[in-house]
Design an enzyme around this catalytic site. Structure first.
Site, short mmCIF file in Angstrom:
data_model
loop_
_atom_site.label_atom_id
_atom_site.label_comp_id
_atom_site.label_asym_id
_atom_site.label_seq_id
_atom_site.Cartn_x
_atom_site.Cartn_y
_atom_site.Cartn_z
N ARG A 91 -12.03 37.11 -65.21
CA ARG A 91 -12.77 36.45 -66.29
C ARG A 91 -14.24 36.40 -65.90
O ARG A 91 -14.56 36.30 -64.71
CB ARG A 91 -12.30 35.01 -66.53
CG ARG A 91 -10.86 34.86 -66.88
CD ARG A 91 -10.48 35.52 -68.18
NE ARG A 91 -11.08 34.93 -69.37
CZ ARG A 91 -10.86 35.38 -70.60
NH1 ARG A 91 -10.10 36.42 -70.79
NH2 ARG A 91 -11.44 34.80 -71.62
N ASN A 107 -18.10 38.14 -54.36
CA ASN A 107 -17.12 38.90 -55.15
C ASN A 107 -16.85 40.22 -54.44
O ASN A 107 -17.70 40.71 -53.70
CB ASN A 107 -17.68 39.20 -56.54
CG ASN A 107 -16.72 39.99 -57.42
OD1 ASN A 107 -15.51 39.73 -57.42
ND2 ASN A 107 -17.24 40.95 -58.16
N HIS A 109 -15.82 44.13 -55.62
CA HIS A 109 -15.68 44.99 -56.78
C HIS A 109 -15.26 46.38 -56.28
O HIS A 109 -15.83 46.88 -55.31
CB HIS A 109 -17.00 45.07 -57.55
CG HIS A 109 -16.89 45.89 -58.79
ND1 HIS A 109 -16.24 45.44 -59.92
CD2 HIS A 109 -17.30 47.15 -59.07
CE1 HIS A 109 -16.28 46.38 -60.85
NE2 HIS A 109 -16.91 47.43 -60.36
N ASP A 145 -21.21 42.00 -61.73
CA ASP A 145 -21.08 43.03 -60.69
C ASP A 145 -22.44 43.56 -60.22
O ASP A 145 -22.65 44.76 -60.07
CB ASP A 145 -20.22 44.20 -61.20
CG ASP A 145 -18.80 43.77 -61.54
OD1 ASP A 145 -18.30 42.82 -60.91
OD2 ASP A 145 -18.20 44.37 -62.43
C1 GAR Z 1 -9.12 44.51 -56.41
O1 GAR Z 1 -9.12 45.90 -56.36
C2 GAR Z 1 -10.52 43.99 -56.73
O2 GAR Z 1 -11.53 44.75 -56.13
C3 GAR Z 1 -10.54 44.12 -58.22
O3 GAR Z 1 -9.26 43.73 -58.66
C4 GAR Z 1 -8.32 44.01 -57.61
C5 GAR Z 1 -7.59 42.74 -57.31
O4 GAR Z 1 -6.54 42.97 -56.42
N1 GAR Z 1 -11.56 43.33 -58.80
C6 GAR Z 1 -12.24 43.66 -59.88
O5 GAR Z 1 -12.02 44.67 -60.51
C7 GAR Z 1 -13.29 42.66 -60.30
N2 GAR Z 1 -14.25 43.27 -61.14
P1 GAR Z 1 -5.89 41.75 -55.63
O6 GAR Z 1 -5.52 40.70 -56.68
O7 GAR Z 1 -4.67 42.33 -55.01
O8 GAR Z 1 -6.89 41.27 -54.63
#
Ligand code: GAR
Length: 209
Positions: A91, A107, A109, A145
């Protein structure tokens, strides 16, 4: 002891990596709460089973984004965080909420920012013909981001990769760089310069290749 609060929306594998490294390496820190906007986030059960406080602020219960933000801020502040982490939190928080935690909000990314902010990063990187992709840990700012970069991992694209294969390879690197960046923050090793650049005070490499 730095108090860490982690926001997740799903599986929470980055959250798990941080909780585990924190314990194994005896960081001067503790993950005090894991919060989610989704009641079904698998990472919540994992955290709860380890005695970490969990809570859900379900975005679907709020008609207005500001009301969701306010409820999330209240749920975060109960735990008095020194460091707030987004770990697959899907979110967008508004500028007021983000600025409240300025300088103590990270964060991860799954791209080499500033390339491919937003969603579907691996698909877009494959479509663009990238030979190298990666992941970025950065300070969170109101622009999605886009904040000062703490650490990046470079990951090769292999012939025949689809977005799932690529995501899995990148995720392994995420589990290395995110805990390391968080550890550095907790040890006071990160310096955020007036130029918007982040440096490790001891000169440690901020690149994983
Ligand atoms: C991860 O790859 C993270 O980098 C990405 O979601 C995934 C969460 O995996 N985040 C984004 O895309 C944020 N913009 P996880 O729940 O197993 O950590």
């Amino acid at each position: 002891m730095k108090r860490i609060v982690i926001l997740i929306s799903g599986r929470g594998s980055n959250m798990q990596a941080i909780v585990e490294r924190c314990a194994e390496e005896a960081w001067p820190a503790e993950v005090v709460a894991v919060l989610s906007n989704r009641p079904d986030a698998a990472g919540l059960a994992w955290a709860a089973a380890r005695g970490i406080a969990t809570a859900v602020v379900d975005h679907k219960a709020f008609a207005r984004r500001e009301d969701f933000d306010a409820a999330m801020v209240r749920a975060i502040d109960v735990h008095r965080p020194d460091l707030l982490l987004l770990a697959g939190f899907m979110r967008i928080l508004g500028a007021d909420a983000v600025e409240r935690y300025a300088g103590r909000f990270l964060n991860i990314h799954p791209s080499l920012l500033p390339a491919f902010p937003g969603l579907h990063t691996h698909r877009r990187a494959l479509e663009a013909g990238c030979q190298v992709v990666g992941a970025t840990v950065h300070f969170v700012t109101p622009q999605l981001d886009h904040g000062p970069i703490v650490m990046q991992a470079a990951v090769p694209v292999h012939p025949g990769d689809d977005e799932h294969a690529l995501a899995a390879r990148v995720l392994k690197s995420e589990h290395v760089i995110y805990p390391l960046a968080v550890r550095w923050f907790c040890e006071g090793a990160l310096e955020l310069g007036a130029d918007g650049r982040v440096r490790h005070r001891g000169g440690a490499s901020q690149v994983l290749i």
